[in-house]
Design a protein around this motif. Sequence first.
Motif, PDB file in Angstrom:
ATOM      1  N   VAL A  81      87.295 -27.572   8.963  1.00 59.07           N
ATOM      2  CA  VAL A  81      88.172 -27.271   7.821  1.00 59.07           C
ATOM      3  C   VAL A  81      87.703 -28.019   6.567  1.00 59.07           C
ATOM      4  O   VAL A  81      87.115 -29.092   6.651  1.00 59.07           O
ATOM      5  CB  VAL A  81      89.650 -27.609   8.121  1.00 59.07           C
ATOM      6  CG1 VAL A  81      90.194 -26.710   9.217  1.00 59.07           C
ATOM      7  CG2 VAL A  81      89.838 -29.067   8.476  1.00 59.07           C
ATOM      8  N   SER A  82      87.993 -27.422   5.409  1.00 57.08           N
ATOM      9  CA  SER A  82      87.578 -27.989   4.123  1.00 57.08           C
ATOM     10  C   SER A  82      88.703 -28.805   3.505  1.00 57.08           C
ATOM     11  O   SER A  82      89.871 -28.695   3.900  1.00 57.08           O
ATOM     12  CB  SER A  82      87.213 -26.851   3.169  1.00 57.08           C
ATOM     13  OG  SER A  82      88.380 -26.091   2.882  1.00 57.08           O
ATOM     14  N   ALA A  83      88.337 -29.600   2.500  1.00 62.28           N
ATOM     15  CA  ALA A  83      89.336 -30.377   1.761  1.00 62.28           C
ATOM     16  C   ALA A  83      90.369 -29.445   1.123  1.00 62.28           C
ATOM     17  O   ALA A  83      91.557 -29.753   1.086  1.00 62.28           O
ATOM     18  CB  ALA A  83      88.652 -31.223   0.691  1.00 62.28           C
ATOM     19  N   GLU A  84      89.891 -28.264   0.656  1.00 63.53           N
ATOM     20  CA  GLU A  84      90.805 -27.302   0.026  1.00 63.53           C
ATOM     21  C   GLU A  84      91.866 -26.835   1.024  1.00 63.53           C
ATOM     22  O   GLU A  84      93.033 -26.684   0.685  1.00 63.53           O
ATOM     23  CB  GLU A  84      90.025 -26.080  -0.494  1.00 63.53           C
ATOM     24  CG  GLU A  84      89.245 -26.339  -1.776  1.00 63.53           C
ATOM     25  CD  GLU A  84      87.855 -26.925  -1.548  1.00 63.53           C
ATOM     26  OE1 GLU A  84      87.541 -27.345  -0.407  1.00 63.53           O
ATOM     27  OE2 GLU A  84      87.070 -26.971  -2.516  1.00 63.53           O
ATOM     28  N   GLU A  85      91.425 -26.607   2.275  1.00 60.76           N
ATOM     29  CA  GLU A  85      92.357 -26.110   3.291  1.00 60.76           C
ATOM     30  C   GLU A  85      93.385 -27.190   3.654  1.00 60.76           C
ATOM     31  O   GLU A  85      94.583 -26.920   3.740  1.00 60.76           O
ATOM     32  CB  GLU A  85      91.575 -25.651   4.521  1.00 60.76           C
ATOM     33  CG  GLU A  85      92.465 -24.927   5.516  1.00 60.76           C
ATOM     34  CD  GLU A  85      91.695 -24.189   6.614  1.00 60.76           C
ATOM     35  OE1 GLU A  85      90.446 -24.159   6.577  1.00 60.76           O
ATOM     36  OE2 GLU A  85      92.358 -23.644   7.509  1.00 60.76           O
ATOM     37  N   VAL A  86      92.924 -28.420   3.839  1.00 57.61           N
ATOM     38  CA  VAL A  86      93.843 -29.515   4.175  1.00 57.61           C
ATOM     39  C   VAL A  86      94.797 -29.769   3.003  1.00 57.61           C
ATOM     40  O   VAL A  86      95.983 -30.037   3.194  1.00 57.61           O
ATOM     41  CB  VAL A  86      93.056 -30.796   4.541  1.00 57.61           C
ATOM     42  CG1 VAL A  86      93.995 -31.961   4.804  1.00 57.61           C
ATOM     43  CG2 VAL A  86      92.166 -30.547   5.759  1.00 57.61           C
TER      44      VAL A  86
END
Length: 203
Positions: A81-86
């Motif tokens: 998962v990406s920072a954007e998703e978290v």
Amino acid sequence: MNRRSFLKNIICMGAGAAFLPGLWPQKQAEAAWNTARDGVRQDSKLGVPIRETDLQFRSLENRTTTDGIVIHHIGGTNRDVSAEEVHQWHLNNGWSGIGYHFLIRKDGTIERGRPMDMLGAHCYQHNWHTIGVNVVGNFMEAVPTSAQMKSAARLLAALCRFYGITPDRNHIKGHREYNSTDCPGRSLYNMLDGLVADAAELY
Ligand SMILES: [Zn+2]
């Protein structure tokens, strides 16, 4: 093998090559990796490459003390998962946005989460004095990639240098050492002594 079946095999191989899984998907994977690397810049304070994100936070407070680093995993999923998703997950929790300051992706890319001089939301009762670093994965089941461990050591060394933190196990802890949680997962927790030793060597 007679000539006939030999020819037949060649023809089958030829036909197979056209649909060989891996040829085109590998190109796509490379393209995706390059896209994921977009926005990676050398951070002027830390001297390590970081993928800058353009996250919008609801409100943030300054952190005035920094004397420790807390290591986390994602848990729940072992997806990359990406920072954007978290960030979106944490906004959905009603928080200001992503609670961690850094994420380390499976390919070793370090991503910016919450600005590093702002109060995080990652470790109950210890946000006021710590930086939160999340190594992406579920380390109750999986193990971190070697690229993740290399980047983690580099980032920890850089943070310790910048904030004047001693790179040892008194100052770099797993989330479970502060709160009642599995985080950062069994395998990463077991690798923490080695990780901190690597960071100390780079320091
Ligand atoms: Zn945690």
